[in-house]
Scaffold this active site. Structure first.
Site, PDB file in Angstrom:
ATOM      1  N   ALA A  60       0.851  -1.202   0.000  1.00  0.00           N
ATOM      2  CA  ALA A  60       0.000   0.000   0.000  1.00  0.00           C
ATOM      3  C   ALA A  60       0.880   1.242   0.000  1.00  0.00           C
ATOM      4  CB  ALA A  60      -0.910  -0.009   1.222  1.00  0.00           C
ATOM      5  N   GLN A 102       0.106  -1.115  -5.324  1.00  0.00           N
ATOM      6  CA  GLN A 102      -1.201  -0.812  -4.742  1.00  0.00           C
ATOM      7  C   GLN A 102      -1.216   0.653  -4.309  1.00  0.00           C
ATOM      8  OE1 GLN A 102      -2.397  -2.149  -0.741  1.00  0.00           O
ATOM      9  NE2 GLN A 102      -4.195  -3.071  -1.676  1.00  0.00           N
ATOM     10  N   TYR A 185      -9.819   0.917   4.655  1.00  0.00           N
ATOM     11  CA  TYR A 185      -9.142   2.169   4.276  1.00  0.00           C
ATOM     12  C   TYR A 185     -10.134   3.058   3.519  1.00  0.00           C
ATOM     13  CZ  TYR A 185      -5.251  -0.198   6.274  1.00  0.00           C
ATOM     14  OH  TYR A 185      -4.451  -0.841   7.180  1.00  0.00           O
TER      15      TYR A 185
END
Ligand code: FNR
Length: 359
Positions: A60, A102, A185
């Site tokens: 991420a 990502q 998220y």
């Protein structure tokens, strides 16, 4: 004996050498709090590519500083970061794998302590590099600060930030983009009625709650053009009464399909603290299978898929197009080589240097 795991897979014009990919996994390894990859990331991601994975999805990566989970997360909001990421993609490519990343915004789950080391509870204070988290609504994730509700200008800024990060990712050499719509998220916070109590066009009906995700997808596609595959990671269920359901997710996937999303990475959970999740081998697989068969969109399955025969069965029987092997890849970056060996498949890209390890 089938060898479905080792058949190439194509996303738009990108050919991926097999069906065993590495999912995004945060390593909280940025030292200077500036989101720039370090030698750690190079070594870590390079070894996963060398180990035979088809694609390596970088952890991420925040599209803005306050979109990170911890201050030690990677980021892709400036050109310096882009230029250092080029080393990462060059290395992954040199080992024959496809480089994916990502792109993420942590929203109300931002500004947390990294997942190892200090392991403190609560929101990281400003003097330690933290920030005030943003969210769909002023509803805190348990134990974290109450987020500031995004206004329309803030939403527009985030949509644009996803698009410019996507541009930088492509310019840095990434072949495939994944958008983080899962695990509680920001994009998931908008999708889920548990964290989105908005009264405007981004809250209420499922269509309104999905608006931000769909706007992000459209903005990313407009920015990077038709050639670049875009994957979306979703949490198919909140595992909680009143939360996002598999039916909702199926509808969201159909909307994403209309917008040309190429694959769904099917995860679950993360938006509430104490959901009862029946964790076990392949526990998220039924959600992936259902999305694949009901929507026709290719899916990646993830979650305790860590045995070669298990992985082969999933792909060979059409439950998923691809398996993502997370923690087992951390334990054994050569998982793909080992899987080929166990399944009696002659892997053409097994490093010759390691030949004697597998005789
Ligand atoms: C993760 N996971 C994760 N997921 C995600 O979407 N973005 C991320 O950055 C991270 N970070 C992360 C770090 C670490 C250390 C772990 C172990 C996990 C979740 C991960 O991608 C995967 O979905 C789960 O680990 C389940 O798969 P495995 O590990 O059972 O194969």
């Amino acid at each position: 004996m089938s060898h479905a795991l080792f058949e190439p897979f194509r996303l738009r014009g990108v050919e991926i050498r097999n069906r065993i990919w590495v999912p995004p996994m945060c390593t909280f390894a940025v030292d200077a709090q500036d989101g720039v990859p370090t030698d750690w990331h190079l070594m870590h991601l390079g070894s996963l590519a060398r180990g035979g994975a088809g694609a390596v999805i970088v952890e991420a990566t925040g599209v803005v500083p306050e979109g990170r989970i911890s201050p030690q997360d990677l980021g892709l909001w400036n050109d310096e970061q882009r230029d250092v990421f080029r080393r990462v993609t060059d290395l992954i490519h040199s080992q024959g794998a496809v480089a994916a990343i990502q792109l993420a915004h942590a929203g109300r789950k931002g500004s947390t302590w990294r997942g190892w080391g200090e392991r403190k509870a609560g929101t990281v204070p400003r003097e330690h590099g933290g920030w005030t988290p943003l969210g769909a609504s002023p509803i805190a994730f348990p134990g974290l600060a109450v987020p500031v509700e995004l206004d329309l200008e803030g939403i527009r800024f985030i949509v644009e930030a996803f698009a410019s990060s996507a541009r930088r990712a492509v310019d840095a050499g990434f072949d495939v983009l994944e958008l983080h719509g899962a695990h509680g998220y920001l994009l998931h916070q908008f999708l889920s009625p548990l964290s989105n109590h908005r009264q405007d066009g981004y809250g209420g009906s499922l269509g309104n709650r999905a608006r931000l995700l769909l706007e992000v997808v459209d903005a990313v596609r407009a920015e990077v053009g038709e050639a670049v595959p875009v994957i979306v990671r979703l949490s198919a269920t909140d595992w909680t009464e009143g939360g996002l359901t598999p039916d909702d997710t199926e509808q969201i996937v159909l909307w994403l399909k209309d917008r040309g999303v190429d694959m769904i990475d099917v995860s679950t959970g993360g938006n509430v603290a104490n959901a009862a999740i029946p964790v076990g081998p392949g526990y998220q697989l039924p959600f992936a299978e259902r999305i694949r068969s009901n929507t026709g969109v290719p899916v990646a399955a993830v979650g305790m898929i860590d045995q070669p025969y298990q992985a082969e069965q999933i792909v060979a029987t059409g439950q998923a197009d691809v398996v993502l092997v997370g923690r087992e890849s951390l334990r054994d970056p050569n998982f793909t080589i080992r899987a080929a060996d166990e399944l009696r498949y002659e892997l053409p890209y097994k490093p010759a240097q390691y030949e004697r390890a597998y005789v």
